[in-house]
Motif scaffolding. Structure first.
Motif, PDB file in Angstrom:
ATOM      1  N   THR A 286       0.735  -1.460   0.061  1.00 13.68           N
ATOM      2  CA  THR A 286       0.102  -0.071   0.053  1.00 13.68           C
ATOM      3  C   THR A 286       0.864   1.105   0.045  1.00 13.68           C
ATOM      4  N   SER A 287       2.008   1.239   0.629  1.00 16.81           N
ATOM      5  CA  SER A 287       2.865   2.438   0.669  1.00 16.81           C
ATOM      6  C   SER A 287       3.326   2.699  -0.777  1.00 16.81           C
ATOM      7  N   GLU A 288       3.340   1.764  -1.520  1.00 20.76           N
ATOM      8  CA  GLU A 288       3.754   2.028  -3.090  1.00 20.76           C
ATOM      9  C   GLU A 288       2.622   2.803  -3.938  1.00 20.76           C
ATOM     10  N   LEU A 289       1.677   2.665  -3.484  1.00 20.11           N
ATOM     11  CA  LEU A 289       0.421   2.999  -4.602  1.00 20.11           C
ATOM     12  C   LEU A 289       0.414   4.568  -4.617  1.00 20.11           C
ATOM     13  N   ASN A 290       1.057   5.242  -3.746  1.00 19.97           N
ATOM     14  CA  ASN A 290       1.033   6.819  -4.030  1.00 19.97           C
ATOM     15  C   ASN A 290       2.127   7.377  -4.507  1.00 19.97           C
ATOM     16  N   LYS A 291       3.143   6.434  -4.911  1.00 18.01           N
ATOM     17  CA  LYS A 291       4.138   7.000  -5.865  1.00 18.01           C
ATOM     18  C   LYS A 291       3.841   7.130  -7.296  1.00 18.01           C
ATOM     19  N   LYS A 292       4.180   8.258  -8.062  1.00 18.76           N
ATOM     20  CA  LYS A 292       3.603   8.225  -9.300  1.00 18.76           C
ATOM     21  C   LYS A 292       4.217   7.360 -10.365  1.00 18.76           C
ATOM     22  N   ILE A 293       5.342   6.906 -10.200  1.00 13.86           N
ATOM     23  CA  ILE A 293       6.067   5.921 -11.199  1.00 13.86           C
ATOM     24  C   ILE A 293       5.255   4.586 -10.932  1.00 13.86           C
ATOM     25  N   THR A 294       4.800   4.086  -9.901  1.00 12.45           N
ATOM     26  CA  THR A 294       3.885   3.155  -9.685  1.00 12.45           C
ATOM     27  C   THR A 294       2.592   3.022 -10.219  1.00 12.45           C
ATOM     28  N   PHE A 295       1.945   4.228 -10.044  1.00 14.14           N
ATOM     29  CA  PHE A 295       0.833   4.444 -10.640  1.00 14.14           C
ATOM     30  C   PHE A 295       0.879   4.404 -12.291  1.00 14.14           C
ATOM     31  N   GLU A 296       2.042   4.925 -12.724  1.00 15.55           N
ATOM     32  CA  GLU A 296       2.038   4.999 -14.442  1.00 15.55           C
ATOM     33  C   GLU A 296       2.188   3.522 -14.813  1.00 15.55           C
ATOM     34  N   LYS A 297       3.176   2.516 -13.875  1.00 17.84           N
ATOM     35  CA  LYS A 297       3.069   1.409 -14.428  1.00 17.84           C
ATOM     36  C   LYS A 297       1.831   0.476 -14.377  1.00 17.84           C
ATOM     37  N   LEU A 298       1.143   0.744 -13.352  1.00 16.69           N
ATOM     38  CA  LEU A 298      -0.234  -0.097 -13.324  1.00 16.69           C
ATOM     39  C   LEU A 298      -1.257   0.323 -14.372  1.00 16.69           C
ATOM     40  N   GLU A 299      -1.107   1.741 -14.432  1.00 17.18           N
ATOM     41  CA  GLU A 299      -2.143   2.151 -15.706  1.00 17.18           C
ATOM     42  C   GLU A 299      -1.716   1.521 -17.067  1.00 17.18           C
ATOM     43  N   ILE A 300      -0.225   1.026 -17.187  1.00  8.36           N
ATOM     44  CA  ILE A 300       0.010   0.287 -18.370  1.00  8.36           C
ATOM     45  C   ILE A 300      -0.623  -1.079 -18.331  1.00  8.36           C
ATOM     46  N   GLU A 301      -0.214  -1.612 -17.147  1.00  6.12           N
ATOM     47  CA  GLU A 301      -0.863  -2.929 -17.071  1.00  6.12           C
ATOM     48  C   GLU A 301      -2.476  -3.201 -17.250  1.00  6.12           C
ATOM     49  N   HIS A 302      -2.989  -1.859 -16.618  1.00  8.90           N
ATOM     50  CA  HIS A 302      -4.390  -2.174 -16.691  1.00  8.90           C
ATOM     51  C   HIS A 302      -4.916  -1.992 -18.080  1.00  8.90           C
ATOM     52  N   ARG A 303      -4.410  -0.959 -18.677  1.00  5.45           N
ATOM     53  CA  ARG A 303      -4.803  -0.906 -20.361  1.00  5.45           C
ATOM     54  C   ARG A 303      -4.538  -2.214 -21.097  1.00  5.45           C
ATOM     55  N   TYR A 304      -3.341  -2.877 -20.711  1.00  8.39           N
ATOM     56  CA  TYR A 304      -2.902  -3.922 -21.566  1.00  8.39           C
ATOM     57  C   TYR A 304      -3.902  -5.207 -21.119  1.00  8.39           C
ATOM     58  N   TRP A 305      -4.174  -5.583 -20.205  1.00  9.01           N
ATOM     59  CA  TRP A 305      -5.061  -6.476 -19.762  1.00  9.01           C
ATOM     60  C   TRP A 305      -6.642  -6.225 -20.095  1.00  9.01           C
ATOM     61  N   GLU A 306      -6.930  -5.009 -20.075  1.00  8.58           N
ATOM     62  CA  GLU A 306      -8.120  -4.521 -20.510  1.00  8.58           C
ATOM     63  C   GLU A 306      -8.542  -4.986 -21.813  1.00  8.58           C
ATOM     64  N   ALA A 307      -7.336  -4.579 -22.897  1.00 10.14           N
ATOM     65  CA  ALA A 307      -7.398  -4.822 -24.212  1.00 10.14           C
ATOM     66  C   ALA A 307      -7.214  -6.352 -24.664  1.00 10.14           C
ATOM     67  N   LYS A 308      -6.878  -7.242 -23.632  1.00  3.51           N
ATOM     68  CA  LYS A 308      -6.786  -8.576 -23.860  1.00  3.51           C
ATOM     69  C   LYS A 308      -8.150  -9.240 -23.272  1.00  3.51           C
ATOM     70  N   GLY A 309      -8.890  -8.462 -22.871  1.00  2.27           N
ATOM     71  CA  GLY A 309     -10.111  -9.084 -22.265  1.00  2.27           C
ATOM     72  C   GLY A 309      -9.742  -9.874 -21.080  1.00  2.27           C
ATOM     73  N   VAL A 310      -8.758  -9.539 -20.231  1.00  3.15           N
ATOM     74  CA  VAL A 310      -8.443 -10.438 -19.013  1.00  3.15           C
ATOM     75  C   VAL A 310      -8.742  -9.575 -17.773  1.00  3.15           C
ATOM     76  N   ASP A 311      -9.294 -10.108 -16.980  1.00  8.21           N
ATOM     77  CA  ASP A 311      -9.719  -9.464 -15.614  1.00  8.21           C
ATOM     78  C   ASP A 311      -8.261  -9.364 -14.576  1.00  8.21           C
ATOM     79  N   TRP A 312      -7.923  -8.210 -14.384  1.00  8.18           N
ATOM     80  CA  TRP A 312      -6.882  -7.462 -13.724  1.00  8.18           C
ATOM     81  C   TRP A 312      -7.165  -6.922 -12.412  1.00  8.18           C
ATOM     82  N   LYS A 313      -6.485  -7.272 -11.636  1.00 14.44           N
ATOM     83  CA  LYS A 313      -6.825  -6.449 -10.291  1.00 14.44           C
ATOM     84  C   LYS A 313      -5.432  -6.222  -9.641  1.00 14.44           C
ATOM     85  N   ILE A 314      -5.344  -5.321  -8.667  1.00 15.00           N
ATOM     86  CA  ILE A 314      -4.229  -5.114  -7.706  1.00 15.00           C
ATOM     87  C   ILE A 314      -4.480  -5.783  -6.404  1.00 15.00           C
TER      88      ILE A 314
END
Length: 262
Positions: free
Chosen positions: A136-164
């Motif tokens: 949870t301590s990492e979630l407020n870091k901008k670099i973490t958010f940017e990586k998570l957004e890439i993962e989110h869009r990738y798996w969304e495009a693949k039609g795969v359920d993705w969660k943190i």
């Protein structure tokens, strides 16, 4: 993430890392001796996969144990590389891929998702889910958010359920209990686990008012086995899902059988 230079990517792909293989044939993109980790790394034999899993933190280990104990999970792939990320994501607006480049060479790094799981439903149908493990301590870091957004869009495009999944969701006691019982599925035993565990199960069901510690001691004496064998078989019964206990709490052997078995 690992350096995305031509020599390394060719070698990793030649080794089949992150490819379509599953079970014992899957090879994670990064192995613990090749990757610097902020947490404690570990190697653990997978019961369902029959191969060594490479986990880069305590949280990943806890997640792995919980995933493996889940009957719906039939395969676990860790360090799954998003090798086709640039082709898969159409909407690249505001995605900062430039943030994920080697400081030494300037070359693109390979972004990985911590786990890709194969899930089987009650009808036998299989599907994939992707899970990213974060403190949870990492979630407020901008670099973490940017990586998570890439993962989110990738798996969304693949039609795969993705969660943190955060450390707050990974109950330490549950993971400890799973680790305690799963060892019995991996270890060879001098006793006939199948036969003796059935005898113990029958005793448990017939002596619900007896404290477990006392029952296990009596079992060892009556069956003429080494001290501790009853406890080992009790763990084995939990691991095999022959009996259920509250995995959220430390297993108290002083309790009566009826107060321990659900």
């Amino acid at each position: 993430m690992a350096s995305f230079n031509e020599a390394k990517i060719k070698r990793y792909l030649k080794e089949g890392r992150g490819q379509l293989g599953t079970g014992k044939d899957y090879v994670p993109w990064t192995k613990i001796h090749e990757f610097s980790s902020k947490g404690r790394s570990s190697r653990i034999m997978g019961i369902k996969t029959g191969r060594i899993h490479h986990l880069h933190s305590d949280n990943q280990l806890r997640a792995f144990l919980i995933f493996e104990f889940n009957d719906r999970v039939v395969d676990i792939r860790e360090s799954y590389p998003l090798l086709d990320v640039m082709e898969v994501i159409d909407d690249k607006e505001n995605l900062r891929f430039d943030k994920f480049c080697s400081k030494e060479t300037g070359e693109q790094l390979v972004i990985c998702t911590n786990f890709v799981l194969t899930i089987r439903d009650s009808d036998g149908n299989e599907s994939y889910v992707a899970r990213t493990i974060k403190n949870t301590s990492e979630l407020n870091k901008k670099i973490t958010f940017e990586k998570l957004e890439i993962e989110h869009r990738y798996w969304e495009a693949k039609g795969v359920d993705w969660k943190i999944i955060t450390d707050k969701q990974l109950t330490r006691q549950v993971a400890k209990n799973i680790e305690w019982v799963r060892e019995t599925l991996l270890e060879d035993s001098e006793v006939d686990k199948e036969l003796l565990s059935k005898i113990l199960l029958n005793l448990l069901l017939c002596h619900l008012e007896t404290p477990l510690k006392e029952l296990l001691k009596n079992f060892d004496k009556s069956e003429g086995v080494n001290t501790g064998t009853g406890l080992y078989l009790f763990r084995y019964l939990i691991a095999k899902k022959e009996i259920k206990v509250n995995m959220n709490e430390k297993i108290n052997l002083a309790l009566k059988v009826k107060d321990l078995i659900l």
